[in-house]
Motif scaffolding. Structure first.
Motif, PDB file in Angstrom:
ATOM      1  N   GLU A  47       0.832  -1.201   0.000  1.00  0.00           N
ATOM      2  CA  GLU A  47       0.000   0.000   0.000  1.00  0.00           C
ATOM      3  C   GLU A  47       0.868   1.252   0.000  1.00  0.00           C
ATOM      4  OE1 GLU A  47      -4.007  -1.338   2.410  1.00  0.00           O
ATOM      5  OE2 GLU A  47      -2.292  -0.638   3.563  1.00  0.00           O
ATOM      6  N   TRP A  51      -3.359   4.437  -2.071  1.00  0.00           N
ATOM      7  CA  TRP A  51      -3.921   3.156  -2.486  1.00  0.00           C
ATOM      8  C   TRP A  51      -4.072   2.238  -1.273  1.00  0.00           C
ATOM      9  CZ3 TRP A  51      -5.429   2.026  -7.503  1.00  0.00           C
ATOM     10  CH2 TRP A  51      -5.031   2.941  -8.491  1.00  0.00           C
ATOM     11  N   ARG A  52      -5.223   1.560  -1.182  1.00  0.00           N
ATOM     12  CA  ARG A  52      -5.488   0.630  -0.086  1.00  0.00           C
ATOM     13  C   ARG A  52      -5.611  -0.788  -0.638  1.00  0.00           C
ATOM     14  NH1 ARG A  52     -10.195  -1.441   2.107  1.00  0.00           N
ATOM     15  NH2 ARG A  52     -11.489  -0.070   0.800  1.00  0.00           N
ATOM     16  N   THR A  54      -6.905  -4.477  -0.902  1.00  0.00           N
ATOM     17  CA  THR A  54      -8.155  -5.156  -0.555  1.00  0.00           C
ATOM     18  C   THR A  54      -8.027  -6.674  -0.584  1.00  0.00           C
ATOM     19  OG1 THR A  54      -8.898  -5.018  -2.868  1.00  0.00           O
ATOM     20  CG2 THR A  54      -9.562  -3.235  -1.372  1.00  0.00           C
ATOM     21  N   ARG A  81     -11.959  10.496   3.147  1.00  0.00           N
ATOM     22  CA  ARG A  81     -12.717   9.274   2.933  1.00  0.00           C
ATOM     23  C   ARG A  81     -14.138   9.419   3.471  1.00  0.00           C
ATOM     24  NH1 ARG A  81     -13.111   3.838   4.968  1.00  0.00           N
ATOM     25  NH2 ARG A  81     -12.897   2.321   3.278  1.00  0.00           N
TER      26      ARG A  81
END
Length: 228
Positions: A47, A51-52, A54, A81
């Motif tokens: 990450e 960007w995360r 998943t 967010r």
């Protein structure tokens, strides 16, 4: 270490979980034993920059020619967010240890012969192809050490997000985030397997985010001998 030869392809006649596989008679004799799934994961991008991650999985590919694969999915979310989050873009990065399978590597033999929908490029000295799937989606494939197929696919979901929306060129940038030194170090332990002989294979599936989904099983491969 690079693969020393390109071997003839193998045809697989059947593929069933827990069953015996009967590939057609193989012209090739040796495949490079692929890296373990957890080893490939060590080389994958992490990450960063909004960007995360998943998903993060890796597995052996149960086939007559042994291979292993790792995959990570990322999302880029609007900031600050919200709930629910607004996803601007998605990225999928995969690494396939081909075991020097000739069919997988053949299309990189002459990168200059890219077709009309595929552009030949180079990424950090690696031969690569870039294909624009749509106005908001692109796929980039690169070959490392004539063995590892690295793929990054980006999809822009919110192209109107202004400066927060990445360009399609970000896919190639993610391939550059790979820790290639890890792949080089691990692949130096080169071991071969004779794909013309019956054998058993341990198939492992690893899920880093949901470890309870991880599993291990044994597959049996039986090679058909041609009648003279």
């Amino acid at each position: 270490m690079r693969c020393l030869n390109l071997f003839s392809a193998i045809t697989v006649a059947a593929l069933f979980l827990g069953a015996t596989l009967h590939p057609a008679a193989a012209e090739a004799e040796s495949a490079v034993v692929p890296l373990r799934p957890t080893e490939i994961l060590r080389s994958m991008p992490k990450e960063g920059e909004g960007w995360r991650m998943t998903t993060s999985t890796a597995q052996d590919v149960p086939d007559a020619w042994p291979r292993s694969k790792a995959q990570r999915d990322f999302v880029l979310e609007a900031q600050p967010r919200t709930n629910p989050a607004v996803v601007i873009a998605k990225m999928r990065v995969t690494v396939l240890d081909t075991g020097c399978h000739p069919g997988t590597l053949a299309r990189f033999a002459n990168p200059a012969e890219a077709d009309g929908g595929r552009e030949s490029i180079r990424i950090a000295s690696m031969p690569a192809f870039r294909r624009k799937i749509s106005a908001q989606q692109e796929k980039v494939e690169a070959l490392y050490e004539n063995r590892f197929l690295i793929t990054a696919t980006v999809e822009i979901l919110k192209p109107d997000a202004g400066t927060a929306a990445p360009g399609l060129g970000v896919a190639a940038e993610w391939i550059e985030k790979m820790d290639l030194a890890i792949l080089t170090s691990l692949s130096s332990r080169k071991v071969y397997v004779d794909v013309t002989k019956d054998r058993a294979m341990t198939v492992e599936f690893v899920d880093e985010i949901n470890p309870k989904r991880s599993s291990r099983s044994t597959w049996t491969f039986a090679v058909e001998i041609p009648q003279s």
